[in-house]
Design a protein around this motif. Structure first.
Motif, PDB file in Angstrom:
ATOM      1  N   THR A  37     -55.083   4.224  -1.455  1.00 15.01           N
ATOM      2  CA  THR A  37     -53.894   4.796  -1.761  1.00 15.01           C
ATOM      3  C   THR A  37     -52.816   4.172  -1.199  1.00 15.01           C
ATOM      4  N   GLU A  38     -51.862   3.713  -2.203  1.00 14.52           N
ATOM      5  CA  GLU A  38     -50.588   3.036  -1.512  1.00 14.52           C
ATOM      6  C   GLU A  38     -49.192   3.729  -2.093  1.00 14.52           C
ATOM      7  N   LEU A  39     -48.215   3.194  -1.486  1.00 17.98           N
ATOM      8  CA  LEU A  39     -46.879   3.744  -1.707  1.00 17.98           C
ATOM      9  C   LEU A  39     -46.552   2.921  -2.982  1.00 17.98           C
ATOM     10  N   ASP A  40     -46.185   3.624  -4.162  1.00 17.12           N
ATOM     11  CA  ASP A  40     -45.587   2.788  -5.336  1.00 17.12           C
ATOM     12  C   ASP A  40     -44.085   2.792  -5.322  1.00 17.12           C
ATOM     13  N   SER A  41     -43.420   3.774  -4.997  1.00 17.09           N
ATOM     14  CA  SER A  41     -41.972   3.425  -5.103  1.00 17.09           C
ATOM     15  C   SER A  41     -41.227   4.586  -4.270  1.00 17.09           C
ATOM     16  N   SER A  42     -39.955   4.429  -4.031  1.00 20.04           N
ATOM     17  CA  SER A  42     -39.348   5.374  -3.037  1.00 20.04           C
ATOM     18  C   SER A  42     -37.828   5.230  -3.500  1.00 20.04           C
ATOM     19  N   SER A  43     -37.259   6.345  -3.280  1.00 20.83           N
ATOM     20  CA  SER A  43     -35.935   6.685  -3.475  1.00 20.83           C
ATOM     21  C   SER A  43     -35.125   7.159  -2.388  1.00 20.83           C
ATOM     22  N   PRO A  44     -34.237   6.359  -1.690  1.00 22.76           N
ATOM     23  CA  PRO A  44     -33.588   5.003  -1.971  1.00 22.76           C
ATOM     24  C   PRO A  44     -34.830   4.028  -1.751  1.00 22.76           C
ATOM     25  N   GLY A  45     -34.706   2.778  -2.476  1.00 18.70           N
ATOM     26  CA  GLY A  45     -35.649   1.853  -2.106  1.00 18.70           C
ATOM     27  C   GLY A  45     -35.511   0.924  -0.722  1.00 18.70           C
ATOM     28  N   ALA A  46     -36.208   0.330  -0.695  1.00 18.53           N
ATOM     29  CA  ALA A  46     -36.620  -0.389   0.782  1.00 18.53           C
ATOM     30  C   ALA A  46     -35.259  -1.439   0.739  1.00 18.53           C
ATOM     31  N   ASN A  47     -34.663  -1.610   1.726  1.00 13.98           N
ATOM     32  CA  ASN A  47     -33.484  -2.638   1.988  1.00 13.98           C
ATOM     33  C   ASN A  47     -32.435  -2.339   1.016  1.00 13.98           C
ATOM     34  N   ALA A  48     -32.403  -1.278   0.427  1.00 12.59           N
ATOM     35  CA  ALA A  48     -31.292  -0.958  -0.425  1.00 12.59           C
ATOM     36  C   ALA A  48     -29.840  -0.774   0.346  1.00 12.59           C
ATOM     37  N   THR A  49     -28.933  -0.883  -0.424  1.00 17.59           N
ATOM     38  CA  THR A  49     -27.639  -0.381   0.168  1.00 17.59           C
ATOM     39  C   THR A  49     -26.832   0.545  -0.368  1.00 17.59           C
ATOM     40  N   LEU A  50     -26.377   1.458  -0.226  1.00 20.70           N
ATOM     41  CA  LEU A  50     -26.002   2.666  -0.995  1.00 20.70           C
ATOM     42  C   LEU A  50     -24.332   2.984  -0.391  1.00 20.70           C
ATOM     43  N   ALA A  51     -23.675   3.713  -1.233  1.00 26.99           N
ATOM     44  CA  ALA A  51     -22.228   4.170  -0.989  1.00 26.99           C
ATOM     45  C   ALA A  51     -22.423   5.600  -0.200  1.00 26.99           C
TER      46      ALA A  51
END
Length: 200
Positions: A37-51
Motif C-alpha cells: 500500500t502507498e500514499l497516492d495523493s494528499s491535500s494539501p500536496g507535498a511542498n505546496a505553498t498556500l494562502a
C-alpha cells in the motif's frame, strides 16, 4: 513377460514426468504477490505553498484503510499540533480537521495507517502557509530605499513643531500692542484736559 514389464515401466515413467513438468511451469504462471500500500495523493500536496490553512488534511492511499489503526498528526511552525479530534477513514482516504486560525509558516504532516489487508504505511511531508498580511519583498525593498531620507523628514517636522509656539503667541502680541495704544491715548487725553483746565 519381459515385453509387458517394459511397457509398464515406460507408462510409469510418463506418469512421473508429467507432474514434474507441471511443477516446473507453476513458478512461471503463478500470479505476482500483491503490491504494498502507498500514499497516492494528499491535500494539501507535498511542498505546496498556500494562502491559508485548509479546514482539513486529506490523505488518499492505494488500498482501503482501517479506522482502528489510522494515525495522522499535523504540526505547525511553532511545534504545536493543529489537528482537531481523530482521523476519519472513508474507503482509501484518511482525513483530519485542523485549526484554520493557526499561524503562517511550514507545517508537517505525519501519518501511520494500516490497510484493510494488513499492510502498514507511514511517512511525512511538509507544506507552507504564506503570510498574506505582511508586506511583499518588493514593498520591503522600497521602504528600505526610502529610509535615508527619513532624517530630513524628521528635521522638517521638528522645525514646523518649533514654529508652532511663535504662531500661537501672535494674538498675545497684537493684544498687548492695542492695550499700549489705548493707554497712551488715555494718558494724552488726561494731559490735554489738565492743560485745558489751567488755560495753557
Amino acid at each position: 513377460m519381459k515385453y509387458i514389464h517394459g511397457r509398464a515401466a515406460r507408462a510409469s515413467a510418463r506418469v512421473l514426468v508429467v507432474p514434474a513438468a507441471a511443477l516446473a511451469v507453476l513458478p512461471v504462471t503463478a500470479p505476482p504477490a500483491a503490491a504494498h500500500t502507498e500514499l497516492d495523493s494528499s491535500s494539501p500536496g507535498a511542498n505546496a505553498t498556500l494562502a491559508g490553512l485548509p479546514p482539513r488534511i486529506t490523505l488518499t492511499f492505494s488500498d482501503e484503510m482501517t479506522q482502528k489503526y489510522a494515525k495522522v498528526a499535523v504540526t505547525g511552525p511553532d511545534g504545536e499540533s493543529v489537528g482537531i479530534g481523530n482521523p476519519q477513514v472513508q474507503d482509501e482516504s484518511v482525513s483530519i480537521p485542523v485549526d484554520v486560525g493557526s499561524p503562517a509558516g511550514r507545517y508537517t504532516v505525519g501519518y501511520r495507517v494500516v490497510s484493510a489487508d494488513g499492510h502498514p504505511v507511514s511517512g511525512s511531508y511538509t507544506f507552507t502557509i504564506r503570510d498574506v498580511g505582511g508586506p511583499s519583498p518588493s514593498q520591503r525593498a522600497a521602504e528600505s530605499a526610502e529610509e535615508p531620507s527619513s532624517p530630513t523628514t524628521r528635521k522638517t517636522e521638528s522645525a514646523e513643531a518649533d514654529e508652532e509656539p511663535s504662531n500661537s503667541n501672535t494674538p498675545l502680541l497684537v493684544g498687548g500692542g492695542l492695550l499700549a495704544l489705548v493707554l497712551a491715548a488715555a494718558s494724552g487725553y488726561v494731559t490735554w484736559r489738565k492743560r485745558a483746565g489751567r488755560g495753557d
